[in-house]
Design a protein around this motif. Structure first.
Motif, PDB file in Angstrom:
ATOM      1  N   PRO A   1     -51.962  77.092  59.243  1.00  0.00           N
ATOM      2  CA  PRO A   1     -50.777  77.706  59.840  1.00  0.00           C
ATOM      3  C   PRO A   1     -50.578  77.348  61.313  1.00  0.00           C
ATOM      4  O   PRO A   1     -49.451  77.376  61.816  1.00  0.00           O
ATOM      5  CB  PRO A   1     -51.042  79.210  59.676  1.00  0.00           C
ATOM      6  CG  PRO A   1     -52.010  79.311  58.558  1.00  0.00           C
ATOM      7  CD  PRO A   1     -52.865  78.085  58.634  1.00  0.00           C
ATOM      8  N   SER A   2     -51.650  77.000  61.983  1.00  0.00           N
ATOM      9  CA  SER A   2     -51.552  76.647  63.408  1.00  0.00           C
ATOM     10  C   SER A   2     -50.893  75.289  63.631  1.00  0.00           C
ATOM     11  O   SER A   2     -50.513  74.958  64.763  1.00  0.00           O
ATOM     12  CB  SER A   2     -52.942  76.649  64.051  1.00  0.00           C
ATOM     13  OG  SER A   2     -53.792  75.730  63.385  1.00  0.00           O
ATOM     14  N   VAL A   3     -50.765  74.498  62.566  1.00  0.00           N
ATOM     15  CA  VAL A   3     -50.157  73.165  62.685  1.00  0.00           C
ATOM     16  C   VAL A   3     -48.677  73.278  62.347  1.00  0.00           C
ATOM     17  O   VAL A   3     -48.306  73.443  61.176  1.00  0.00           O
ATOM     18  CB  VAL A   3     -50.850  72.151  61.754  1.00  0.00           C
ATOM     19  CG1 VAL A   3     -50.166  70.791  61.864  1.00  0.00           C
ATOM     20  CG2 VAL A   3     -52.327  72.037  62.083  1.00  0.00           C
ATOM     21  N   GLU A   4     -47.844  73.197  63.365  1.00  0.00           N
ATOM     22  CA  GLU A   4     -46.395  73.275  63.166  1.00  0.00           C
ATOM     23  C   GLU A   4     -45.872  71.860  62.923  1.00  0.00           C
ATOM     24  O   GLU A   4     -46.090  70.969  63.746  1.00  0.00           O
ATOM     25  CB  GLU A   4     -45.748  73.894  64.407  1.00  0.00           C
ATOM     26  CG  GLU A   4     -44.364  74.484  64.172  1.00  0.00           C
ATOM     27  CD  GLU A   4     -43.302  73.409  64.021  1.00  0.00           C
ATOM     28  OE1 GLU A   4     -42.464  73.528  63.106  1.00  0.00           O
ATOM     29  OE2 GLU A   4     -43.314  72.452  64.819  1.00  0.00           O
ATOM     30  N   PRO A   5     -45.217  71.604  61.783  1.00  0.00           N
ATOM     31  CA  PRO A   5     -44.883  70.227  61.408  1.00  0.00           C
ATOM     32  C   PRO A   5     -44.062  69.450  62.437  1.00  0.00           C
ATOM     33  O   PRO A   5     -44.370  68.281  62.701  1.00  0.00           O
ATOM     34  CB  PRO A   5     -44.102  70.402  60.095  1.00  0.00           C
ATOM     35  CG  PRO A   5     -44.689  71.633  59.491  1.00  0.00           C
ATOM     36  CD  PRO A   5     -44.949  72.537  60.667  1.00  0.00           C
ATOM     37  N   THR A   6     -43.066  70.059  63.036  1.00  0.00           N
ATOM     38  CA  THR A   6     -42.233  69.318  63.987  1.00  0.00           C
ATOM     39  C   THR A   6     -43.011  68.943  65.235  1.00  0.00           C
ATOM     40  O   THR A   6     -42.967  67.792  65.697  1.00  0.00           O
ATOM     41  CB  THR A   6     -40.982  70.131  64.361  1.00  0.00           C
ATOM     42  OG1 THR A   6     -40.186  70.321  63.181  1.00  0.00           O
ATOM     43  CG2 THR A   6     -40.158  69.414  65.418  1.00  0.00           C
ATOM     44  N   ASP A   7     -43.750  69.905  65.784  1.00  0.00           N
ATOM     45  CA  ASP A   7     -44.531  69.617  66.992  1.00  0.00           C
ATOM     46  C   ASP A   7     -45.619  68.585  66.708  1.00  0.00           C
ATOM     47  O   ASP A   7     -45.854  67.667  67.509  1.00  0.00           O
ATOM     48  CB  ASP A   7     -45.172  70.894  67.536  1.00  0.00           C
ATOM     49  CG  ASP A   7     -44.157  71.846  68.160  1.00  0.00           C
ATOM     50  OD1 ASP A   7     -43.015  71.401  68.428  1.00  0.00           O
ATOM     51  OD2 ASP A   7     -44.499  73.021  68.369  1.00  0.00           O
ATOM     52  N   MET A   8     -46.296  68.719  65.574  1.00  0.00           N
ATOM     53  CA  MET A   8     -47.355  67.772  65.247  1.00  0.00           C
ATOM     54  C   MET A   8     -46.785  66.390  64.992  1.00  0.00           C
ATOM     55  O   MET A   8     -47.394  65.376  65.375  1.00  0.00           O
ATOM     56  CB  MET A   8     -48.134  68.254  64.028  1.00  0.00           C
ATOM     57  CG  MET A   8     -49.272  67.322  63.601  1.00  0.00           C
ATOM     58  SD  MET A   8     -50.490  66.981  64.921  1.00  0.00           S
ATOM     59  CE  MET A   8     -51.373  68.553  64.941  1.00  0.00           C
ATOM     60  N   ALA A   9     -45.618  66.310  64.366  1.00  0.00           N
ATOM     61  CA  ALA A   9     -44.987  64.999  64.131  1.00  0.00           C
ATOM     62  C   ALA A   9     -44.702  64.305  65.453  1.00  0.00           C
ATOM     63  O   ALA A   9     -44.887  63.086  65.582  1.00  0.00           O
ATOM     64  CB  ALA A   9     -43.709  65.177  63.322  1.00  0.00           C
ATOM     65  N   ARG A  10     -44.267  65.059  66.443  1.00  0.00           N
ATOM     66  CA  ARG A  10     -43.996  64.466  67.759  1.00  0.00           C
ATOM     67  C   ARG A  10     -45.293  64.016  68.433  1.00  0.00           C
ATOM     68  O   ARG A  10     -45.332  62.965  69.081  1.00  0.00           O
ATOM     69  CB  ARG A  10     -43.249  65.472  68.626  1.00  0.00           C
ATOM     70  CG  ARG A  10     -41.821  65.696  68.155  1.00  0.00           C
ATOM     71  CD  ARG A  10     -41.140  66.857  68.832  1.00  0.00           C
ATOM     72  NE  ARG A  10     -39.762  66.995  68.337  1.00  0.00           N
ATOM     73  CZ  ARG A  10     -39.019  68.085  68.483  1.00  0.00           C
ATOM     74  NH1 ARG A  10     -39.509  69.136  69.126  1.00  0.00           N
ATOM     75  NH2 ARG A  10     -37.793  68.124  68.006  1.00  0.00           N
TER      76      ARG A  10
END
Length: 202
Positions: free
Chosen positions: A150-159
């Motif tokens: 849950p701590s991995v937010e897809p949009t932020d991690m993609a960036r």
């Protein structure tokens, strides 16, 4: 009636890529291009327009046969997190396999040309957006399957992953030690590979 072209467009675009990749847009002359492409100056202008127009065509051809081909293969893998890891594994291997350490034509252009050419900047931003979108889709798939912390937010991690692609490509131009490049990627992949917290119902 126009005369038919006496050259294979794919072959001459590949030759143009090699020329621009070795010297960059500004340092590459029309004579350089014509010599590498095996056609004369008038044929080059008739087929592709000016040097800048040819560069944009070559860049698109590079994006199709490099970036988009890799993304397409990665998205066919059943495990989206493994697809991200495989993407970086191939990226590092390709970077180190080039004896001339040319890096990535898209990243090189982002650093060398885009700051001074708004139209090319838009084109480069679109290519980088495609890479970011691939990462985001993979992460969303992992989250939908309950396989992303849950701590991995897809949009932020993609960036963040897009920034890592650029960093690896730039670093690989001067570093030939794979362990250093793997070391740049490993901590980020560990965040993605971390198992989601499994909480026992009270």
């Amino acid at each position: 009636m126009s005369r038919p072209r006496s050259f294979d467009e794919t072959d001459v675009l590949e030759a143009a890529i090699d020329c621009f990749w070795a010297r960059g847009l500004e340092a590459t002359s029309v004579r350089d291009l014509a010599g590498r492409m095996g056609i004369n100056g008038p044929s080059l202008y008739n087929a592709f327009g000016d040097k800048r127009s040819l560069f944009m065509r070559a860049l698109e051809h590079y994006a199709v046969r490099s970036m988009r081909e890799r993304i397409g293969r990665m998205e066919r893998l059943p495990d989206p997190k493994a697809a991200i890891a495989a993407f970086f594994g191939e990226l590092i291997s390709a970077s180190l396999a080039d004896p001339d350490r040319r890096g990535c034509l898209i990243v090189n252009t982002a650093l060398e040309v885009a700051p001074h050419d708004p139209e090319i900047a838009i084109l480069i931003a679109a290519y980088l957006d495609e890479i970011e979108a691939f990462f985001r889709r993979a992460l969303v798939r992992a989250a939908a399957g309950g396989d992303l912390a849950p701590s991995v937010e897809p949009t932020d991690m993609a960036r963040l992953l897009l920034g890592l692609v650029i960093a690896v490509r730039v670093m690989a131009r001067t570093v030939s030690d794979r362990s250093r490049l793997d070391g740049m990627v490993r901590p980020i992949l560990a965040l993605i590979q971390a198992r989601p917290d499994i909480r026992t119902p009270a």
